[in-house]
Design an enzyme around this catalytic site. Structure first.
Site, PDB file in Angstrom:
ATOM      1  N   CYS A   1      -2.110  -2.087  15.264  1.00 46.79           N
ATOM      2  CA  CYS A   1      -1.769  -1.903  13.850  1.00 46.79           C
ATOM      3  C   CYS A   1      -2.248  -3.043  12.962  1.00 46.79           C
ATOM      4  CB  CYS A   1      -0.258  -1.757  13.719  1.00 46.79           C
ATOM      5  SG  CYS A   1       0.293  -1.588  12.018  1.00 46.79           S
TER       6      CYS A   1
ATOM      7  N   GLU B   1       0.803  -1.227   0.000  1.00 47.08           N
ATOM      8  CA  GLU B   1       0.000   0.000   0.000  1.00 47.08           C
ATOM      9  C   GLU B   1       0.831   1.270   0.000  1.00 47.08           C
ATOM     10  OE1 GLU B   1      -2.709   0.056   3.297  1.00 47.08           O
ATOM     11  OE2 GLU B   1      -3.151  -2.070   3.043  1.00 47.08           O
TER      12      GLU B   1
ATOM     13  N   CYS C   1      -2.618   2.338   7.445  1.00 44.72           N
ATOM     14  CA  CYS C   1      -1.967   1.450   6.501  1.00 44.72           C
ATOM     15  C   CYS C   1      -2.093   0.008   6.938  1.00 44.72           C
ATOM     16  CB  CYS C   1      -0.494   1.836   6.341  1.00 44.72           C
ATOM     17  SG  CYS C   1      -0.219   2.687   4.806  1.00 44.72           S
TER      18      CYS C   1
HETATM   19  N1  SAH Z   1       6.794   0.499  11.449  1.00 44.22           N
HETATM   20  C1  SAH Z   1       7.024   1.888  11.526  1.00 44.22           C
HETATM   21  C2  SAH Z   1       6.446   2.660  10.368  1.00 44.22           C
HETATM   22  C3  SAH Z   1       5.109   2.259   9.851  1.00 44.22           C
HETATM   23  S1  SAH Z   1       3.739   2.490  10.924  1.00 44.22           S
HETATM   24  C4  SAH Z   1       6.505   2.444  12.839  1.00 44.22           C
HETATM   25  O1  SAH Z   1       5.820   1.720  13.548  1.00 44.22           O
HETATM   26  O2  SAH Z   1       6.827   3.573  13.158  1.00 44.22           O
HETATM   27  C5  SAH Z   1       3.455   4.221  10.737  1.00 44.22           C
HETATM   28  C6  SAH Z   1       2.814   4.877  11.922  1.00 44.22           C
HETATM   29  O3  SAH Z   1       1.428   4.530  12.020  1.00 44.22           O
HETATM   30  C7  SAH Z   1       3.437   4.508  13.247  1.00 44.22           C
HETATM   31  O4  SAH Z   1       3.618   5.648  14.048  1.00 44.22           O
HETATM   32  C8  SAH Z   1       2.401   3.596  13.825  1.00 44.22           C
HETATM   33  O5  SAH Z   1       2.532   3.509  15.212  1.00 44.22           O
HETATM   34  C9  SAH Z   1       1.121   4.234  13.358  1.00 44.22           C
HETATM   35  N2  SAH Z   1      -0.061   3.394  13.414  1.00 44.22           N
HETATM   36  C10 SAH Z   1      -0.187   2.110  13.063  1.00 44.22           C
HETATM   37  N3  SAH Z   1      -1.442   1.675  13.252  1.00 44.22           N
HETATM   38  C11 SAH Z   1      -2.139   2.708  13.736  1.00 44.22           C
HETATM   39  C12 SAH Z   1      -3.499   2.897  14.145  1.00 44.22           C
HETATM   40  N4  SAH Z   1      -4.375   1.893  14.101  1.00 44.22           N
HETATM   41  N5  SAH Z   1      -3.850   4.124  14.574  1.00 44.22           N
HETATM   42  C13 SAH Z   1      -2.963   5.127  14.626  1.00 44.22           C
HETATM   43  N6  SAH Z   1      -1.682   5.017  14.271  1.00 44.22           N
HETATM   44  C14 SAH Z   1      -1.262   3.818  13.830  1.00 44.22           C
HETATM   45 FE1  SF4 Z   2       4.143  -1.742  14.587  1.00 41.23          FE
HETATM   46 FE2  SF4 Z   2       4.836  -0.092  12.568  1.00 41.23          FE
HETATM   47 FE3  SF4 Z   2       4.903  -2.756  12.239  1.00 41.23          FE
HETATM   48 FE4  SF4 Z   2       2.576  -1.560  12.452  1.00 41.23          FE
HETATM   49  S1  SF4 Z   2       4.044  -1.276  10.821  1.00 41.23           S
HETATM   50  S2  SF4 Z   2       3.187  -3.479  13.484  1.00 41.23           S
HETATM   51  S3  SF4 Z   2       3.050   0.083  13.880  1.00 41.23           S
HETATM   52  S4  SF4 Z   2       6.140  -1.574  13.659  1.00 41.23           S
END
Ligand code: SAH
Ligand code: SF4
Length: 343
Positions: free
Chosen positions: A119, A92, A333
């Protein structure tokens, strides 16, 4: 014979290739430009002699991202893509329009192994990491599809960039190359869930990117309940790494904080967070948590979020609430891929 991913190659690697093929070195520059501009076939390289194109065809392939689904928001100009990669895996990206231009949020992996409780990306675990060219292709395909130039990139889609750091570093060098997409590193953000070894490794590169750290909690008790990565590198270790990162790079860190009702949104949580970050060159981004159907997290109401934000600012921590774009098409995402997999 296994073909080689030519779009992930640096200009000097292409130059070496030309030398080995007894071709003039300047061909490398031409090929690099074509690849970085998003061609999907060697035959599109009209200024490359056909004999050389055939040679390349035999040993190399050009990575593409095929648009499988495109969702356009009816409330703002956000466009969400579901791309299909060469092996059928789904990835995505989200394109957002701001006053200063277009920004894209790209994925760095198919799925994610970090398993954060809030997430959607991590629900099916990690399928595989993406190559540098697959990260680039998310940008070039969107640019071609929308007929736009993208000026900002955030590595905040599916995946943990620090779990694929070698390819992410290659991507950063390629995307910012003046003969390539030429997107300045200052216009790029990399987000991590707190992989401390990766933060130190990235600091060594001293890229002028923005490092975003998904903190989401002011202490180990809460962070442990949301993010398994905290069991490996706890809050104190993470904050120490962030301070060291700032010391080495001189760049401000952006902390992401997804507020979840009743979990991390109390006054006490704000005070603890302020104490934790006091004195650090940083900014806090408050994100109302996006409910995912597999968990029971609820976003606090608007007034509560504003109060939390104000409290942090009053305590001397530079804090803003993230604008949420494309609410009607996407949510966070990983959800689009999740839905496609279910179907
Ligand atoms: N893995 C990395 C980058 C991708 S996630 C990380 O975790 O930082 C990108 C951002 O979206 C991160 O800050 C993550 O904590 C946030 N995120 C993921 N799922 C979410 C949700 N359901 N609501 C709000 N933020 C979310
Ligand atoms: Fe956690 Fe970022 Fe991975 Fe989602 S994408 S599981 S927020 S580390």
């Amino acid at each position: 014979m296994n073909k080689i991913d030519i779009k992930s190659m640096y200009l000097d690697e292409l130059q070496e290739l030309m030398v080995s093929l007894k071709e003039p070195k300047f061909r490398a520059g031409q090929i690099f430009k074509w690849l970085q501009s998003g061609v999907s076939d060697f035959d599109e390289m009209t200024d490359i002699p056909s004999k050389l194109r055939v040679t390349l065809q035999e040993g190399y392939y050009i990575v593409t991202a095929k648009v499988k689904k495109r969702l356009e928001s009816s409330i703002d100009d956000t466009v969400k893509y579901l791309y299909e990669m060469y092996d059928g895996e789904l990835v995505e990206s989200v394109v957002m329009k701001y006053n200063h231009g277009y920004s894209i949020c790209i994925s760095t992996q198919v799925g994610c192994r970090m398993g954060c409780s809030f997430c959607a990306s991590g629900l099916q675990g990690l399928k595989r990491s993406l190559s540098a060219s697959e990260m680039l292709a998310q940008i070039t395909t969107a640019e071609r599809d929308l007929n736009i130039r993208i000026s900002n990139v955030v590595l905040m889609g599916m995946g943990e960039p620090m779990d694929n750091l070698q390819n992410v570093i290659r991507f950063l060098r390629l995307v910012s190359h003046e003969k390539g997409l030429n997107i300045g590193l200052r216009h790029i953000s990399v987000s991590t869930s707190g992989v401390v070894t990766g933060i130190y490794r990235l600091a060594e590169e001293n890229f002028p990117i923005t490092l975003s750290v998904s903190l989401h909690a002011p202490n180990d008790k809460i962070r442990d309940s949301m993010m398994p990565v905290n069991k490996k590198w706890n809050v104190a270790t993470l904050i120490k790494a962030c301070k060291d990162y700032v010391k080495v790079t001189g760049r401000r860190i952006s902390f992401e904080y997804a507020v979840v009702s009743g979990v991390n949104d109390s006054d006490e949580n704000a005070k603890e967070l302020a104490k934790l970050l006091k004195g650090m060159l940083c900014h806090v981004n408050i994100i109302p948590v996006n409910p995912v159907k597999e968990n029971s997290y609820i976003k606090p109401d608007r007034r509560k979020i504003e109060h939390f934000c104000k409290l942090l600012n009053d305590l001397g921590i530079n804090t803003t609430i993230r604008r949420t774009l494309g609410q009607d098409i996407a949510a966070s995402c990983g959800q689009l891929r999740g839905k496609a997999l279910e179907e």
